[in-house]
Design an enzyme around this catalytic site. Structure first.
Site, short mmCIF file in Angstrom:
data_model
loop_
_atom_site.label_atom_id
_atom_site.label_comp_id
_atom_site.label_asym_id
_atom_site.label_seq_id
_atom_site.Cartn_x
_atom_site.Cartn_y
_atom_site.Cartn_z
N ASN A 12 0.87 -1.18 0.00
CA ASN A 12 0.00 0.00 0.00
C ASN A 12 0.90 1.22 0.00
O ASN A 12 1.54 1.52 1.00
CB ASN A 12 -0.90 -0.03 1.25
N LYS A 14 0.07 4.30 -0.14
CA LYS A 14 -0.52 5.50 0.49
C LYS A 14 -0.34 6.68 -0.47
O LYS A 14 -0.42 6.50 -1.68
CB LYS A 14 0.09 5.73 1.87
N HIS A 99 -9.25 1.15 5.22
CA HIS A 99 -7.91 1.28 5.77
C HIS A 99 -7.95 2.21 6.99
O HIS A 99 -8.73 3.17 7.01
CB HIS A 99 -6.94 1.83 4.72
N GLU A 101 -6.26 4.64 7.93
CA GLU A 101 -6.16 6.08 7.67
C GLU A 101 -7.47 6.65 7.12
O GLU A 101 -7.83 7.79 7.40
CB GLU A 101 -4.97 6.36 6.75
N GLU A 171 -4.81 -4.83 10.64
CA GLU A 171 -3.76 -3.82 10.80
C GLU A 171 -4.01 -3.05 12.09
O GLU A 171 -4.78 -2.08 12.10
CB GLU A 171 -3.79 -2.85 9.61
N GLY A 177 3.12 2.31 10.69
CA GLY A 177 4.08 3.41 10.55
C GLY A 177 4.85 3.75 11.80
O GLY A 177 5.49 4.79 11.88
N SER A 217 4.06 -2.09 10.17
CA SER A 217 5.52 -2.14 10.36
C SER A 217 6.15 -3.47 9.90
O SER A 217 7.07 -3.97 10.53
CB SER A 217 5.88 -1.83 11.81
P1 13P Z 1 3.48 0.46 7.52
O1 13P Z 1 3.96 -0.83 6.88
O2 13P Z 1 4.18 1.66 6.98
O3 13P Z 1 3.44 0.35 8.99
O4 13P Z 1 1.94 0.65 7.03
C1 13P Z 1 1.07 -0.40 7.15
C2 13P Z 1 -0.16 -0.08 6.40
O5 13P Z 1 -0.92 0.80 6.78
C3 13P Z 1 -0.44 -0.84 5.17
O6 13P Z 1 -1.73 -0.64 4.71
#
Ligand code: 13P
Length: 255
Positions: A12, A14, A99, A101, A171, A177, A217
Site C-alpha cells: 500500500n 498511500k 484502511h 487512515e 492492521e 508506521g 511495520s
Molecule cells: P506500515 O507498513 O508503513 O506500517 O503501514 C502499514 C499499512 O498501513 C499498510 O496498509
C-alpha cells in the site's frame, strides 16, 4: 498456514509515487522479483498512478493492481472521488476498504466502509477489508470486539458470494508506521478471532479459503516470521513497499 491459501503480499503506497515514480519503481521491481505462481502480489498505488502501473506491468500478469479507496456511487456530483467502476476500467482488480487512515484521518464509519466494499464487489473488484484496533482499545481489552464489529459491518452488506470472496487485513492502528509490529502471537490471536467469525458467517470450508493479511511495520527482517504465524496468510506493507529491492525480499519471504 493451510497450503490451500496462497500467500498474498500486498504493498500500500498511500500518498506516495506519482505516475513517473510508479514507472521507475516497476522497472526496478520487475528485475528484482521473478514471477512465482505460488504467491499473489498486489500493489495499491494512488489512483492517479494506476494507469502508469498497468502500463509498466504489461509483461507481468502475475502482479495485480488495486486502488486505496473508492466511493460507493458509480458516478455523479462527488468532486474529488473515484468510483469502483472507474477504477476497474483503469485496470485495478482490488480495492482497500476501510484502511485505518480512511477511518481515523478521514472519519469513515463502519457503514461507509460497508457501502464501499459492496460497491466494489458490484463493480467486479475484490475488496480487501481492513480492520484493526487503536492502542487505547487494545489496552482496554477490546481488540476482538472492535475488529469483529468492523468485519461484521462489511459482511452484512455483501451477498454470500461476495462475502466469500473478501480478503481481510488485520492492521492494528498502533503498529502502522510506528516501527512497532504486532508479535506473531498477537497477530495469530487476532487472525484466529477473524477466522472464527468468518466460519460462523460463511461456513468453515469457505472461511478456510479467505486470506487474512497482517499489516503494520512489516519489514524485510520480520516478514518471514509474521507470515509463518498461524492464520497469517499474507502481508499488507506500507512504508517498506516503496523500496523495490526491499519489497522484493518481502514478496519472496518464507517461500
Ligand atoms: P506500515 O507498513 O508503513 O506500517 O503501514 C502499514 C499499512 O498501513 C499498510 O496498509
Amino acid at each position: 498456514m493451510a497450503a490451500v491459501r496462497k500467500p498474498v503480499i500486498a504493498g500500500n503506497w498511500k500518498m506516495h509515487m506519482g505516475p513517473v515514480a510508479t514507472g521507475e519503481f516497476f522497472a526496478a521491481f520487475a528485475r528484482a522479483y521473478q514471477p512465482d505462481a505460488g504467491r499473489t502480489i498486489i500493489f495499491f498505488p494512488p489512483a492517479i498512478s494506476v494507469t502508469a502501473a498497468r502500463e509498466a506491468l504489461r509483461a507481468r500478469g502475475d502482479i495485480a493492481i488495486g486502488v486505496q479507496n473508492t466511493y460507493w456511487q458509480p458516478k455523479g456530483a462527488f468532486t474529488g472521488e473515484v468510483s469502483a467502476p472507474m477504477a476497474r476500467e483503469a485496470g485495478a482488480t482490488y480495492v482497500l476498504a476501510g484502511h485505518s487512515e480512511r477511518r481515523h484521518v478521514f472519519g469513515e464509519t463502519d457503514q461507509d466502509v460497508a457501502r464501499k466494499a459492496r460497491a466494489a464487489f458490484d463493480a467486479g473488484l475484490t475488496a480487501v477489508v481492513c480492520v484493526g484496533e487503536t492502542l487505547d482499545e487494545r489496552r482496554a481489552g477490546r481488540v476482538d470486539e472492535v475488529i469483529l464489529r468492523q468485519l461484521d459491518a462489511v459482511l452484512e452488506a455483501l451477498t454470500p458470494e461476495q462475502a466469500a470472496d473478501v480478503l481481510v487485513a488485520y492492521e492494528p492502528v498502533w503498529a502502522i508506521g510506528t516501527g512497532v509490529n504486532a508479535t506473531p502471537e498477537d497477530a495469530a490471536a487476532a487472525h484466529g478471532t477473524l477466522r472464527r467469525r468468518l466460519a460462523e458467517r460463511l461456513g468453515g470450508a469457505r472461511a478456510g479459503l479467505v486470506p487474512i493479511l497482517y499489516g503494520g511495520s512489516v519489514k524485510p527482517d520480520n516478514a518471514g516470521t509474521l507470515l509463518a504465524a498461524t492464520d497469517v496468510d499474507g502481508l499488507l506493507v506500507g512504508g517498506a513497499s516503496l523500496d523495490p529491492a526491499g519489497f522484493a525480499l518481502i514478496a519472496a519471504s518464507g517461500a
